[in-house]
Scaffold this active site. Structure first.
Site, PDB file in Angstrom:
ATOM      1  N   ASP A  52       2.365  -1.462   2.773  1.00 18.83           N
ATOM      2  CA  ASP A  52       2.450  -1.552   4.224  1.00 18.83           C
ATOM      3  C   ASP A  52       1.332  -2.405   4.802  1.00 18.83           C
ATOM      4  OD1 ASP A  52       4.627   0.186   4.084  1.00 18.83           O
ATOM      5  OD2 ASP A  52       3.350   1.956   4.278  1.00 18.83           O
ATOM      6  N   TYR A 110      -2.131   4.756  -7.108  1.00 21.74           N
ATOM      7  CA  TYR A 110      -2.725   4.442  -5.812  1.00 21.74           C
ATOM      8  C   TYR A 110      -4.054   5.179  -5.683  1.00 21.74           C
ATOM      9  CZ  TYR A 110       1.258   2.088  -3.595  1.00 21.74           C
ATOM     10  OH  TYR A 110       2.241   1.202  -3.253  1.00 21.74           O
TER      11      TYR A 110
END
Length: 245
Positions: A52, A110
């Site tokens: 994003d 992540y």
């Protein structure tokens, strides 16, 4: 026809995410333009997944098909000469024609970094989320362990998620402290839109004592976004690795 796999690092603050969008600066489009400038070919760059706006990466993976004859070890040098400094091609490999960055991906890691000092940081403010209240990383680590395994992560799914299923597998999950930094790491077979950032927000509630560690299990069981914590800002999130074996 050659199939070229790229390992990519980028600073997400300059971009409106990975995915190509009209009139918005994005990583996919910038790399495609760089490839065209050195090969003369209009290629489709396939990423392992979208990140994003504001999210960075140390190990994003993408591939493209090309007829160019540039030696594989020279491709990163060629691309980096025309790319913005906020995008670096770290490695190029020639792979089997069946390799697909997204569909052959096995898992991803992540990392979310929280600067847990009173006044934050000037130099690293774009890659760390500042939270001044003292966090208990041990309670956060206890809580995140409830996420390991196959679960329905509907409670950690933001609105606008296009995925039909919210079931994912988390293989490893840890929270630890390195001096003033509290680091959250998750490795899974896939992640929903804002999933890591919502998990991080829930962990911050637990770390400051608003909730007990077992609350994470309750949030999972509720399958309702209202029970999870807030979505933390994108700047603390980084895609570390993409795995294919």
């Amino acid at each position: 026809m050659r199939n070229v796999k790229l390992t990519i690092e980028y600073d997400g603050r300059d971009f409106k995410g990975w995915q190509k969008q009209n009139d918005k600066l994005n990583i996919q489009g910038e790399i495609e333009r760089a490839i065209e400038s050195i090969t003369g070919e209009n290629v489709e760059l396939i990423g392992s997944g979208r990140t994003d706006a504001g999210v960075s990466a140390l190990g994003q993976v993408a591939n493209f098909k090309t007829e160019c004859s540039i030696p594989i070890d020279k491709i990163p040098y060629a691309l980096n000469t025309v790319l913005k400094k906020s995008i670096r091609i770290k490695k190029a490999e020639e792979v089997d024609e069946r390799f697909h960055s997204r569909y052959t991906c096995k898992k991803k890691t992540y990392r979310y970094i929280i600067n847990n000092t009173e006044h934050g940081t000037a130099i690293y403010r774009y890659i760390q989320y500042h939270f001044p209240i003292k966090l208990d990383e041990n309670k956060m680590n206890e809580a995140i362990k409830y996420l390991i395994g196959e679960h329905d992560f509907k409670s950690f799914k933001a609105s606008g998620t296009s995925s039909k299923s919210s079931v994912r597998i988390i293989y490893d999950a840890n929270v630890y402290r390195e001096k003033e930094l509290v680091i959250i790491e998750l490795t899974g077979n896939g992640f929903l839109y804002n999933m890591v950032r919502i998990i991080a927000g829930t962990l911050v509630d637990i770390g400051q004592g608003k909730r007990e560690p077992f609350y994470m299990r309750e949030v999972l069981e509720k399958k309702d976004r209202e029970y999870a914590g807030k979505t933390l800002p994108a700047n603390g999130l980084c895609l570390m690795n993409v795995y294919y074996e």
